[in-house]
Motif scaffolding. Structure first.
Motif, PDB file in Angstrom:
ATOM      1  N   GLN A 192     -41.654 128.782  71.521  1.00 35.72           N
ATOM      2  CA  GLN A 192     -42.169 128.924  72.720  1.00 35.72           C
ATOM      3  C   GLN A 192     -41.400 128.470  73.698  1.00 35.72           C
ATOM      4  N   TRP A 193     -40.486 127.786  74.121  1.00 34.57           N
ATOM      5  CA  TRP A 193     -39.745 127.368  74.673  1.00 34.57           C
ATOM      6  C   TRP A 193     -39.976 127.967  76.163  1.00 34.57           C
ATOM      7  N   ARG A 194     -39.975 128.884  76.645  1.00 31.32           N
ATOM      8  CA  ARG A 194     -40.059 129.841  77.516  1.00 31.32           C
ATOM      9  C   ARG A 194     -40.977 130.145  78.623  1.00 31.32           C
ATOM     10  N   SER A 195     -42.125 129.866  77.257  1.00 29.37           N
ATOM     11  CA  SER A 195     -43.571 129.819  77.759  1.00 29.37           C
ATOM     12  C   SER A 195     -44.298 128.466  77.530  1.00 29.37           C
ATOM     13  N   ASN A 196     -44.422 128.235  76.625  1.00 28.21           N
ATOM     14  CA  ASN A 196     -46.025 127.257  76.334  1.00 28.21           C
ATOM     15  C   ASN A 196     -45.145 126.370  74.825  1.00 28.21           C
ATOM     16  N   PRO A 197     -44.545 125.676  75.592  1.00 26.34           N
ATOM     17  CA  PRO A 197     -43.455 124.276  73.886  1.00 26.34           C
ATOM     18  C   PRO A 197     -45.024 123.413  73.933  1.00 26.34           C
ATOM     19  N   TYR A 198     -46.019 123.306  74.903  1.00 32.35           N
ATOM     20  CA  TYR A 198     -46.511 122.057  74.465  1.00 32.35           C
ATOM     21  C   TYR A 198     -47.828 122.427  74.188  1.00 32.35           C
ATOM     22  N   GLU A 199     -48.279 123.862  73.782  1.00 28.77           N
ATOM     23  CA  GLU A 199     -49.471 124.539  73.300  1.00 28.77           C
ATOM     24  C   GLU A 199     -50.197 123.954  72.260  1.00 28.77           C
ATOM     25  N   HIS A 200     -49.484 123.743  71.077  1.00 31.39           N
ATOM     26  CA  HIS A 200     -49.984 123.527  70.108  1.00 31.39           C
ATOM     27  C   HIS A 200     -49.943 122.270  69.425  1.00 31.39           C
ATOM     28  N   TYR A 201     -49.369 120.768  70.465  1.00 29.70           N
ATOM     29  CA  TYR A 201     -48.940 119.959  70.091  1.00 29.70           C
ATOM     30  C   TYR A 201     -50.763 119.104  70.758  1.00 29.70           C
ATOM     31  N   THR A 202     -51.587 118.884  69.898  1.00 27.72           N
ATOM     32  CA  THR A 202     -52.837 118.138  70.273  1.00 27.72           C
ATOM     33  C   THR A 202     -52.493 116.930  70.384  1.00 27.72           C
ATOM     34  N   ASP A 203     -53.686 116.220  71.252  1.00 28.19           N
ATOM     35  CA  ASP A 203     -53.769 115.179  71.756  1.00 28.19           C
ATOM     36  C   ASP A 203     -53.767 114.565  70.483  1.00 28.19           C
ATOM     37  N   ALA A 204     -54.345 114.843  68.750  1.00 25.24           N
ATOM     38  CA  ALA A 204     -54.367 113.583  67.913  1.00 25.24           C
ATOM     39  C   ALA A 204     -52.641 113.593  67.695  1.00 25.24           C
ATOM     40  N   ARG A 205     -52.375 114.707  67.544  1.00 28.78           N
ATOM     41  CA  ARG A 205     -50.500 114.476  67.340  1.00 28.78           C
ATOM     42  C   ARG A 205     -50.067 114.222  67.834  1.00 28.78           C
ATOM     43  N   VAL A 206     -49.808 113.750  69.518  1.00 29.55           N
ATOM     44  CA  VAL A 206     -49.354 112.729  69.994  1.00 29.55           C
ATOM     45  C   VAL A 206     -50.057 111.471  70.058  1.00 29.55           C
ATOM     46  N   ALA A 207     -50.859 111.124  69.330  1.00 32.29           N
ATOM     47  CA  ALA A 207     -51.088 109.439  69.641  1.00 32.29           C
ATOM     48  C   ALA A 207     -50.699 109.335  67.841  1.00 32.29           C
ATOM     49  N   ALA A 208     -50.860 110.257  66.798  1.00 30.55           N
ATOM     50  CA  ALA A 208     -50.262 109.800  65.963  1.00 30.55           C
ATOM     51  C   ALA A 208     -49.013 109.712  65.957  1.00 30.55           C
ATOM     52  N   ALA A 209     -47.981 110.305  66.824  1.00 25.74           N
ATOM     53  CA  ALA A 209     -46.507 109.996  66.736  1.00 25.74           C
ATOM     54  C   ALA A 209     -46.239 109.358  67.446  1.00 25.74           C
ATOM     55  N   PHE A 210     -47.087 108.534  68.473  1.00 26.53           N
ATOM     56  CA  PHE A 210     -46.671 107.495  68.876  1.00 26.53           C
ATOM     57  C   PHE A 210     -46.975 106.564  68.590  1.00 26.53           C
ATOM     58  N   LEU A 211     -48.191 106.068  67.787  1.00 27.07           N
ATOM     59  CA  LEU A 211     -48.359 104.529  66.392  1.00 27.07           C
ATOM     60  C   LEU A 211     -47.245 104.957  65.079  1.00 27.07           C
ATOM     61  N   GLY A 251     -38.759 103.022  75.555  1.00 24.18           N
ATOM     62  CA  GLY A 251     -37.834 102.571  74.154  1.00 24.18           C
ATOM     63  C   GLY A 251     -37.625 104.660  73.694  1.00 24.18           C
ATOM     64  N   LEU A 252     -38.995 105.443  74.024  1.00 21.95           N
ATOM     65  CA  LEU A 252     -39.270 106.115  73.478  1.00 21.95           C
ATOM     66  C   LEU A 252     -38.453 107.952  73.894  1.00 21.95           C
ATOM     67  N   PRO A 253     -38.360 108.359  73.099  1.00 21.74           N
ATOM     68  CA  PRO A 253     -37.741 110.228  73.574  1.00 21.74           C
ATOM     69  C   PRO A 253     -37.954 110.431  74.768  1.00 21.74           C
ATOM     70  N   PRO A 254     -37.372 111.160  74.474  1.00 22.18           N
ATOM     71  CA  PRO A 254     -38.337 112.008  76.208  1.00 22.18           C
ATOM     72  C   PRO A 254     -39.868 113.310  75.527  1.00 22.18           C
ATOM     73  N   LEU A 255     -39.454 113.494  74.218  1.00 23.01           N
ATOM     74  CA  LEU A 255     -40.157 114.420  73.751  1.00 23.01           C
ATOM     75  C   LEU A 255     -40.621 113.997  72.291  1.00 23.01           C
ATOM     76  N   PRO A 256     -41.856 113.802  71.294  1.00 23.75           N
ATOM     77  CA  PRO A 256     -41.636 113.383  69.791  1.00 23.75           C
ATOM     78  C   PRO A 256     -40.755 114.522  69.407  1.00 23.75           C
ATOM     79  N   ALA A 257     -39.438 114.048  68.156  1.00 27.52           N
ATOM     80  CA  ALA A 257     -39.064 115.016  67.080  1.00 27.52           C
ATOM     81  C   ALA A 257     -39.530 115.808  66.276  1.00 27.52           C
ATOM     82  N   ASP A 258     -40.746 116.110  66.047  1.00 29.86           N
ATOM     83  CA  ASP A 258     -41.483 116.712  65.241  1.00 29.86           C
ATOM     84  C   ASP A 258     -42.384 117.787  66.415  1.00 29.86           C
ATOM     85  N   LEU A 259     -42.150 117.502  68.005  1.00 32.70           N
ATOM     86  CA  LEU A 259     -42.698 118.993  68.769  1.00 32.70           C
ATOM     87  C   LEU A 259     -41.480 120.500  68.493  1.00 32.70           C
TER      88      LEU A 259
END
Length: 371
Positions: free
Chosen positions: A141-160, A126-134
């Motif tokens: 940086q969409w054409r190069s490195n859109p994920y670069e600055h979204y850290t491990d801690a941010r993924v875990a926090a967004a999931f929780l 039921g989660l979206p394709p990507l976190p909204a705050d990404l």
């Protein structure tokens, strides 16, 4: 255009040994490489234990042969993460119904409809394709490195803090976010970083020494291929995946990618992964008209007149990959290209047609591709 070239020796790499370079198959793979219209393209194909690997591209041949470069696989990383999950499930380290949040925060995941590990790998969380705050930080940086600055801690926090768009397990919606969160849940459950888990429990048992989870350092034995934008000429930087490793970090040589799918085609007897390689063939979800779209723990599965085909594709800002195998025709395939996906792109369709070609037909005619 640089003519597709013979790879020598294609059977010397890791994976199932066998005779090399069937001429008719090689000619069909050459056609497929040309159809992909990428600066660099490689198709590695196995049928009945016979390997054929062909490479070419629209750009001048690189200093290191194309078949020895490492290619970004994007979402084709997910079968690796799914196989890791299968092993941890079999060993009893985790259970399929475990709430993922419970591994990431004390007391989390106690609601009436928690998101489980199985929901995350099957895209039914039921989660979206990507976190909204990404998106605010990624758009520039969409054409190069859109994920670069979204850290491990941010993924875990967004999931929780995420609230599923529908009840977990009730609908399918593809989610890089969900599989990334799964990686962090498995890391927390085992107190081991996901990259170390994958390297120790999946890559090492399969002998995948040409596979890595980060860009190659200067002077590496297996350097990285250079991706390109959709125009086929503008280079893109190496992918930096941030906290989304489990969803897209794998980069590998075509030989290693072929060895990975060959292991699924013929699970090696006595391997620590033998039972898991069989297990990930089993359907766990059916969807679409007539339930044509079948999902296992790691693969998309389509039925054909010659039995099921299992496959997964992936793309990054400048590269594409396709992995698949068909037990009924004893076929496995890995294809890569260094051009970003574009409208009416031929890459996936060409690779899929090769995988679905029945015995006796020239590879690439796609007689059976529709299933």
């Amino acid at each position: 255009m640089t003519a597709p070239g013979r790879v020598s020796p294609p059977c010397a790499a890791s994976g199932t040994p066998g005779p090399c370079d069937d001429r008719e198959t090689a000619a069909a793979l050459d056609e497929a490489v040309r159809a992909m219209e990428a600066p660099d393209a490689v198709v590695a194909f196995t049928r009945d234990g016979r390997r054929t690997v062909r490479a070419g591209g629209t750009a001048p041949a690189p200093r290191v042969p194309r078949e020895l470069l490492r290619y970004e696989t994007g979402s084709a990383t997910k079968p690796y993460t799914g196989l890791l999950l299968a092993r941890l499930l079999r060993e009893g380290v985790v259970e399929p119904g475990d709430p993922a949040a419970a591994f990431l925060a004390r007391g989390a995941g106690r609601g009436p409809h928690p998101i489980t590990l199985t929901h995350l790998i099957t895209h039914t969380s039921g989660l979206p394709p990507l976190p909204a705050d990404l998106y605010p930080g990624a758009l520039r940086q969409w054409r190069s490195n859109p994920y670069e600055h979204y850290t491990d801690a941010r993924v875990a926090a967004a999931f929780l803090r995420a609230r599923p768009h529908h009840r977990p397990g009730s609908r399918w919606r593809y989610s890089n976010f969900g599989v990334a969160a799964l990686g962090h849940a498995l890391a927390a459950a085992t107190a081991t970083p996901w990259a170390d888990l994958l390297a120790g429990l999946v890559l090492a048992p399969l002998g995948l020494t040409g596979t890595a989870l980060a860009p190659a350092p200067p002077g590496a034995r297996s350097p990285d291929a250079t991706g390109h934008r959709a125009d086929g000429t503008t280079p893109t930087p190496p992918l930096l995946i941030g906290g989304f490793q489990a969803a897209g970090a794998v980069r590998a040589t075509p030989y290693d990618l072929l060895a990975f799918v060959e292991a699924h085609l013929r699970p090696p007897a006595g391997s620590p992964l033998e039972a898991d390689l069989w297990a990930v063939r089993q359907p766990v979800l059916r969807r679409g008209h007539g339930h044509r779209h079948v999902h296992t723990l790691t693969w998309f599965r389509h039925e054909t007149a010659h039995g099921p085909v299992y496959f997964h594709a992936g793309a990054t800002s400048g590269q594409q990959a396709f992995l698949g195998f068909a037990p009924g025709t004893d076929t496995a395939l890995a294809a890569v290209s260094t051009r970003r996906f574009r409208l009416r792109d031929a890459f996936v369709a060409t690779a899929y047609a090769l995988l679905c070609t029945p015995p006796g037909a020239r590879p690439g005619t796609a007689e059976d591709a529709a299933g």
